[in-house]
Design an enzyme around this catalytic site. Structure first.
Site, PDB file in Angstrom:
ATOM      1  N   GLU A  36     -46.376  92.469  81.230  1.00  0.00           N
ATOM      2  CA  GLU A  36     -47.323  92.708  80.012  1.00  0.00           C
ATOM      3  C   GLU A  36     -47.845  91.544  79.467  1.00  0.00           C
ATOM      4  OE1 GLU A  36     -45.302  95.784  77.132  1.00  0.00           O
ATOM      5  OE2 GLU A  36     -43.872  95.496  78.859  1.00  0.00           O
ATOM      6  N   TYR A  37     -47.090  90.507  79.474  1.00  0.00           N
ATOM      7  CA  TYR A  37     -47.933  89.324  79.102  1.00  0.00           C
ATOM      8  C   TYR A  37     -48.969  88.838  79.988  1.00  0.00           C
ATOM      9  CZ  TYR A  37     -48.031  84.242  77.840  1.00  0.00           C
ATOM     10  OH  TYR A  37     -48.441  83.305  77.380  1.00  0.00           O
ATOM     11  N   ASP A  38     -48.892  88.902  81.180  1.00  0.00           N
ATOM     12  CA  ASP A  38     -50.064  88.634  82.097  1.00  0.00           C
ATOM     13  C   ASP A  38     -51.153  89.482  81.924  1.00  0.00           C
ATOM     14  OD1 ASP A  38     -48.571  86.880  83.168  1.00  0.00           O
ATOM     15  OD2 ASP A  38     -48.003  88.077  85.178  1.00  0.00           O
ATOM     16  N   SER A  83     -38.114  52.152  69.392  1.00  0.00           N
ATOM     17  CA  SER A  83     -36.938  52.493  69.994  1.00  0.00           C
ATOM     18  C   SER A  83     -35.599  52.399  69.263  1.00  0.00           C
ATOM     19  CB  SER A  83     -37.015  51.862  71.374  1.00  0.00           C
ATOM     20  OG  SER A  83     -36.559  50.371  71.179  1.00  0.00           O
ATOM     21  N   GLU A 115     -27.550  64.432  66.975  1.00  0.00           N
ATOM     22  CA  GLU A 115     -28.224  65.193  67.638  1.00  0.00           C
ATOM     23  C   GLU A 115     -27.877  64.647  69.288  1.00  0.00           C
ATOM     24  OE1 GLU A 115     -32.775  63.754  66.758  1.00  0.00           O
ATOM     25  OE2 GLU A 115     -31.582  65.413  65.386  1.00  0.00           O
ATOM     26  N   LYS A 117     -28.977  63.233  72.604  1.00  0.00           N
ATOM     27  CA  LYS A 117     -30.118  62.127  73.079  1.00  0.00           C
ATOM     28  C   LYS A 117     -30.589  62.735  74.514  1.00  0.00           C
ATOM     29  CE  LYS A 117     -31.566  57.309  73.567  1.00  0.00           C
ATOM     30  NZ  LYS A 117     -32.288  57.166  74.866  1.00  0.00           N
ATOM     31  N   GLU A 177     -39.488  64.495  72.922  1.00  0.00           N
ATOM     32  CA  GLU A 177     -38.785  64.136  74.360  1.00  0.00           C
ATOM     33  C   GLU A 177     -39.363  65.256  75.318  1.00  0.00           C
ATOM     34  OE1 GLU A 177     -37.650  61.550  73.764  1.00  0.00           O
ATOM     35  OE2 GLU A 177     -36.730  60.796  75.843  1.00  0.00           O
ATOM     36  N   LYS A 293     -28.622  59.676  63.135  1.00  0.00           N
ATOM     37  CA  LYS A 293     -29.632  59.594  61.988  1.00  0.00           C
ATOM     38  C   LYS A 293     -28.993  59.339  60.544  1.00  0.00           C
ATOM     39  CE  LYS A 293     -32.896  61.145  65.326  1.00  0.00           C
ATOM     40  NZ  LYS A 293     -33.968  61.937  65.865  1.00  0.00           N
ATOM     41  N   LYS A 317     -24.561  55.772  73.189  1.00  0.00           N
ATOM     42  CA  LYS A 317     -24.418  56.325  74.628  1.00  0.00           C
ATOM     43  C   LYS A 317     -23.286  56.841  75.327  1.00  0.00           C
ATOM     44  CE  LYS A 317     -27.822  55.361  76.767  1.00  0.00           C
ATOM     45  NZ  LYS A 317     -29.016  54.185  76.900  1.00  0.00           N
TER      46      LYS A 317
HETATM   47  S1  IVH Z   1     -35.248  59.336  67.551  1.00  0.00           S
HETATM   48  C1  IVH Z   1     -36.779  55.835  65.349  1.00  0.00           C
HETATM   49  N1  IVH Z   1     -33.949  61.277  68.593  1.00  0.00           N
HETATM   50  O1  IVH Z   1     -34.620  57.740  72.942  1.00  0.00           O
HETATM   51  C2  IVH Z   1     -36.006  57.056  66.045  1.00  0.00           C
HETATM   52  N2  IVH Z   1     -34.924  59.856  70.092  1.00  0.00           N
HETATM   53  O2  IVH Z   1     -34.258  54.819  73.042  1.00  0.00           O
HETATM   54  C3  IVH Z   1     -36.898  57.302  67.349  1.00  0.00           C
HETATM   55  N3  IVH Z   1     -34.590  60.193  72.296  1.00  0.00           N
HETATM   56  O3  IVH Z   1     -37.983  56.810  72.225  1.00  0.00           O
HETATM   57  C4  IVH Z   1     -36.232  58.166  68.291  1.00  0.00           C
HETATM   58  N4  IVH Z   1     -33.506  61.991  72.395  1.00  0.00           N
HETATM   59  O4  IVH Z   1     -37.860  58.750  73.287  1.00  0.00           O
HETATM   60  C5  IVH Z   1     -34.543  60.348  68.774  1.00  0.00           C
HETATM   61  N5  IVH Z   1     -32.700  63.256  69.697  1.00  0.00           N
HETATM   62  C6  IVH Z   1     -33.502  61.926  69.730  1.00  0.00           C
HETATM   63  C7  IVH Z   1     -33.649  61.534  71.095  1.00  0.00           C
HETATM   64  C8  IVH Z   1     -34.704  60.394  71.059  1.00  0.00           C
HETATM   65  C9  IVH Z   1     -34.084  61.103  73.096  1.00  0.00           C
HETATM   66  C10 IVH Z   1     -35.438  59.017  72.982  1.00  0.00           C
HETATM   67  C11 IVH Z   1     -36.855  58.689  72.178  1.00  0.00           C
HETATM   68  C12 IVH Z   1     -36.686  57.393  71.927  1.00  0.00           C
HETATM   69  C13 IVH Z   1     -35.563  56.947  72.855  1.00  0.00           C
HETATM   70  C14 IVH Z   1     -35.020  55.624  72.013  1.00  0.00           C
END
Ligand code: IVH
Length: 668
Positions: A36-38, A83, A115, A117, A177, A293, A317
């Site tokens: 249907e989407y197509d 970063s 959250e 990474k 990301e 954060k 990490k």
């Molecule tokens: S916040 C100043 N949140 O990790 C805050 N970054 O090592 C900037 N990344 O360049 C990033 N998951 O590409 C944030 N939940 C997340 C992330 C995330 C992956 C990556 C991002 C950043 C790198 C930093």
């Protein structure tokens, strides 16, 4: 002059397609079938082809189509893409936390958002008045590469934001990301190995490499996805905390990071780290840690920046999943298509809590690339669902002596191996090779194909070795006595297998059958697409090459492989035998069942069927199902334990029925 009616029609189509796109790619909760989407997409393309003036840059037809570039232009980020500082263990994380708390002395309550990474590649998307205008890579943080056209091919990136619950921002930069799911990554590498192309080392490299393609068509063919985790510069945005901001971005239709959690103190943050570490393998994409954060933007301002990273965030990490071990041997496996795959036999070693003793080497070129010798000390990596692989040889350790040599005879049947032109894959040409036969039967019986429950690897091996099964259609001639002859087989298990075989006749659908045949390059998704273009297996079998190539997802290589498959008389015979056994499903299109036009939501427990089965029944009768309650839903089927969805249905005035009433509707 284009009439207002036609303009309106194009606009309506765009809105509808965008709506379904959002449901499918952002919410993972589609409301309509792919067919249907197509159909909607085809209608819009046809209209735009007739009236090119109607095409807008944010039209869903404009995702792919940009011409290849000679080189990338660059863009200056309005705010640097910084970063994150890393904490490699608990002690480092605690240090960061303590420092932050002392700097914020005086602040009452400090909320953090934690959250995952995501191990992908960072991008920035710019929306002007709700329209996606510019997309770029992080680059050196100050200047990135302009990859707008490539980003447009990612379906989870909206080309136009939703203006519904919240006003559109005048200007919005979001950061996120881009990544590839683990399953999709494994598949991509398998396909590349088959074609003799260089393999990607990990999903992150695959995502980054796919984004930096000068030809957007290549990017479009890669299974890229995105999660948004922050903002850059904005105008007309009022949110004051990260949590509110993410909610706002989500309401605008952006796919924001999942599994995030508000935490109030060190203990909660540590618990979150532990929880995500234990759930890491269940998450469909690679995560390599968590990001913490400070939630409140005004506190972020107070904390400010260090040289290259903000003080208000840290990446905590996960431990690495690489280990060192010895390569004991290289064995060769024969797959269902006859492809010979070298497999590394390793001294068993625990990597991230899982014992690894084998790793795939894909093909001979991979062994050459790694310069592997038997006896080498190697670094291996296991990454969730990503098949364990050898990353490199440790050349400072004593080197192994023996080079791997691809055998010239099939290790299973002794046939002379062939190297088809343009391929790095060696193949056993004997289609009766027991390893190939077993592989084909396993493929045919698997859940995604004919779903013959209980017919596992061990039983298939015996059935083939005893000569009872030479091709999939022989399964339907088996008797219970045949099965009872297998090792460790009981009356009950044998009956279950017989029932499962019989059941697979009834449950066969055209896409499942097409997939089950095991035609090279015809995976589950392509099989589904093919099934939408043919009424029966016969029609598919007889389709000329041109007809196959008319299907958008099928190129000349796949079409040629399909033609070859059906020009082989033994394959045609298998299909004839399957039809005789009663397997001849017809296309369900157009679906006009008694539930046509109705949308069901299931909530709470069901007694008679598992929920997946209930959904299948609805679909087989032409209806649709959804995970969430909206005005479009016709019925909510509520069982014991039903909660929010039932309440929402009542609020919206949608009919709530119980399982009994539902069964009456479908069974009568
Ligand atoms: S916040 C100043 N949140 O990790 C805050 N970054 O090592 C900037 N990344 O360049 C990033 N998951 O590409 C944030 N939940 C997340 C992330 C995330 C992956 C990556 C991002 C950043 C790198 C930093």
């Amino acid at each position: 002059m284009i009439s207002l009616d036609i303009k309106k029609k194009a606009d309506e189509l765009r809105t509808e397609i965008n709506y379904h796109n959002h449901r499918y790619y952002v919410l993972d909760d589609p409301e309509v079938s792919d067919a249907e989407y197509d159909k909607l997409m085809r209608a819009l393309s046809a209209l735009e082809a007739k009236y090119p003036e109607l095409v807008t840059p944010d039209s869903p037809t404009q995702r792919v189509g940009a011409k290849p570039l000679d080189k990338f232009l660059t863009v200056q980020h309005k705010q640097p893409m910084v970063s994150l500082e890393n904490a490699m263990d608990e002690a480092e994380f605690e240090q960061w936390y303590e420092r932050l708390m002392s700097e914020l002395k005086g602040a009452k309550e400090i909320d953090f958002v934690a959250e995952p990474k995501i191990d992908g590649t960072a991008v920035e998307l710019v929306y002007e008045k709700g329209i996606f205008k510019v997309g770029s890579t992080r680059g050196d943080g100050m200047t990135g590469e302009l990859i707008t056209e490539n980003l447009k091919t990612i379906k989870s990136i909206p080309l136009r934001l939703i203006e519904e619950d919240f006003p559109l921002p005048a200007y919005l930069e979001v950061r996120g990301e881009v990544f590839i799911n683990k399953d999709a990554f494994n598949k991509l590498n398998r396909e590349r190995a088959q074609k003799g192309e260089e393999l990607f080392a990990n999903p992150r490299n695959a995502a980054a490499g796919s984004l930096r393609q000068l030809d957007p068509k290549i990017t479009a063919a890669r299974p890229l996805d995105i999660m948004i985790h922050g903002i850059g510069d904005t105008k007309g945005v009022k949110e004051k905390t990260h949590q509110d901001m993410m909610e706002y971005l989500s309401a605008l239709g952006l796919k924001v990071i999942r599994h995030s959690q508000l935490c109030g103190n060190l203990e909660e943050l540590k618990k979150y780290h532990e929880k995500m570490l234990s759930e890491r393998d269940k998450i469909p994409y690679e995560i390599d840690g968590i990001v913490i954060k400070v939630n409140d933007f005004s506190l972020r301002d107070r904390l400010g920046m260090r040289a290259r990273s903000p003080r208000w965030a840290i990446a905590y990490k996960f431990p690495a999943r690489e280990e060192t071990t010895k390569l004991l041997d290289i064995k060769v496996q024969v797959g269902r298509t006859g492809a010979l795959t070298p497999v590394a036999i390793l001294e068993p070693v625990s990597v991230g809590g899982v014992e690894v003793s084998r790793a795939t080497l894909h093909n001979q070129d991979e062994i050459k690339r790694l310069d592997l010798k038997i006896g080498d000390t190697v670094v291996i990596k296991r990454a969730g669902d990503v098949i364990p692989k050898i990353v490199k040889v440790i050349t400072s350790k004593p080197r192994g002596k023996d080079n791997f040599i691809m055998p010239d005879k099939c290790p299973e049947c002794g046939s002379k191996i062939v190297f088809p032109q343009d391929e790095v894959i060696a193949r056993c040409p004997n289609i009766a090779c027991p390893a190939q036969v077993k592989g084909r039967i396993e493929h045919f019986a698997q859940r995604e194909a004919m779903n013959i429950e209980g017919l596992g690897e061990k039983i298939i091996e015996q059935l083939v070795n005893k000569g009872l099964v030479k091709d999939p259609s022989d399964l339907y001639a088996l008797t219970k006595d045949d099965i009872l002859k297998m090792e460790r087989m009981g009356e009950k298990l044998a009956q279950n297998i017989m029932d499962a075989i019989k059941n697979s006749i009834k449950e066969a659908t055209l896409p499942r059958l097409i997939y089950a045949l095991g035609i090279r390059h015809v995976g589950e998704a392509i099989a589904k697409t093919i099934a939408e273009h043919f009424q029966s297996i016969d029609e598919f079998m007889e389709a000329p090459q041109e007809k196959l190539e008319e299907i958008p997802e099928i190129g000349s290589v796949v079409a040629e492989t399909i033609r070859q498959f059906f020009s082989d008389s033994s394959n045609r015979k298998v299909i004839e035998k399957l039809k005789k056994a009663g397997i001849d499903p017809k296309a369900g299109k157009p679906k006009v069942g008694k539930l046509a036009g109705l949308i069901f939501v299931f909530t709470g427990e069901l007694e008679k069927y598992p929920r997946s089965k209930a959904k299948e029944i609805v679909e087989s009768l032409g209806g649709k199902t959804s995970e969430s309650v909206s005005k479009k839903v016709s019925y909510v089927v509520a069982g014991p334990g039903a909660g929010e969805k039932q309440d929402k249905a009542k609020k919206l005035g949608i009919k709530v029925i119980d399982e009994k009433e539902f069964l009456k509707m479908v069974e009568e």
